[in-house]
Structure formats: C-alpha cells, structure tokens
Design a protein around this motif. Structure first.
Motif, mmCIF file in Angstrom:
data_model
loop_
_atom_site.group_PDB
_atom_site.id
_atom_site.type_symbol
_atom_site.label_atom_id
_atom_site.label_comp_id
_atom_site.label_asym_id
_atom_site.label_seq_id
_atom_site.Cartn_x
_atom_site.Cartn_y
_atom_site.Cartn_z
ATOM 1 N N MET A 1 0.830 -1.212 0.000
ATOM 2 C CA MET A 1 0.000 0.000 0.000
ATOM 3 C C MET A 1 0.865 1.263 0.000
ATOM 4 O O MET A 1 0.529 2.248 -0.656
ATOM 5 C CB MET A 1 -0.955 -0.019 1.186
ATOM 6 C CG MET A 1 -2.067 -1.039 1.018
ATOM 7 S SD MET A 1 -3.190 -1.130 2.424
ATOM 8 C CE MET A 1 -3.855 0.512 2.464
ATOM 9 N N ALA A 2 1.973 1.229 0.721
ATOM 10 C CA ALA A 2 2.865 2.388 0.766
ATOM 11 C C ALA A 2 3.528 2.637 -0.593
ATOM 12 O O ALA A 2 3.711 3.788 -1.000
ATOM 13 C CB ALA A 2 3.925 2.202 1.851
ATOM 14 N N VAL A 3 3.886 1.554 -1.279
ATOM 15 C CA VAL A 3 4.501 1.691 -2.608
ATOM 16 C C VAL A 3 3.459 2.170 -3.612
ATOM 17 O O VAL A 3 3.747 2.981 -4.485
ATOM 18 C CB VAL A 3 5.137 0.357 -3.059
ATOM 19 C CG1 VAL A 3 5.567 0.413 -4.515
ATOM 20 C CG2 VAL A 3 6.320 -0.002 -2.166
ATOM 21 N N GLY A 4 2.248 1.645 -3.474
ATOM 22 C CA GLY A 4 1.154 2.034 -4.365
ATOM 23 C C GLY A 4 0.446 0.810 -4.911
ATOM 24 O O GLY A 4 1.062 -0.004 -5.591
ATOM 25 N N MET A 5 -0.818 0.720 -4.600
ATOM 26 C CA MET A 5 -1.609 -0.452 -5.017
ATOM 27 C C MET A 5 -1.748 -0.532 -6.538
ATOM 28 O O MET A 5 -1.958 -1.604 -7.083
ATOM 29 C CB MET A 5 -3.004 -0.404 -4.385
ATOM 30 C CG MET A 5 -3.010 -0.620 -2.882
ATOM 31 S SD MET A 5 -2.583 -2.290 -2.418
ATOM 32 C CE MET A 5 -3.943 -3.189 -3.120
ATOM 33 N N ASP A 6 -1.629 0.586 -7.217
ATOM 34 C CA ASP A 6 -1.781 0.597 -8.666
ATOM 35 C C ASP A 6 -0.499 0.204 -9.395
ATOM 36 O O ASP A 6 -0.491 0.043 -10.609
ATOM 37 C CB ASP A 6 -2.228 1.985 -9.131
ATOM 38 C CG ASP A 6 -1.266 3.080 -8.715
ATOM 39 O OD1 ASP A 6 -0.609 2.939 -7.668
ATOM 40 O OD2 ASP A 6 -1.176 4.089 -9.435
#
Length: 64
Positions: free
Chosen positions: A23-28
């Motif tokens: 989530m911190a890296v980015g879910m997309d």
C-alpha cells in the motif's frame, strides 16, 4: 514446503506487514514496475516479520 505449525504461523504473520508495504509503494503499481530498492524493501519486510515472529514463537525453546 514442510513447515512446522509455528513456521506456518510465522509465514502467515507476514501478510499484514506485506500489505502495508504494498500500500505504501502504491496499489496501482505492478510488481514488475517496482524499482530494485522497492523489491529489496519488500523482501526485507517479509524476512524481518517472519524472523521476528519465529523468535517470539520459539522464545521458550532450548536453542540446542
């Protein structure tokens, strides 16, 4: 893999920290798009969580 019950618990314990990291890296962002630094961070997150949980689960065991 042939895991003990405690090893299985430790393996399952990495799911929440792993989810937090993703989530911190980015879910997309797909795994193939992670930078080397992000991949190393993911591996570190998993290994640290696994080892800390194992240490806690085996704290009362004799180390030899």
């Amino acid at each position: 893999m042939n895991r003990t019950d405690l090893e299985q618990k430790a393996a399952e314990s990495v799911l929440a920290p792993l989810a937090d990291y993703v989530m911190a890296v980015g879910m997309d962002k797909g795994l193939g798009d992670y930078s080397k630094t992000e991949i190393v961070g993911l591996v570190d997150t998993v290994l640290e969580s696994y080892h800390l949980t194992l240490q806690e689960l085996y704290k009362d065991e004799v180390p030899f």
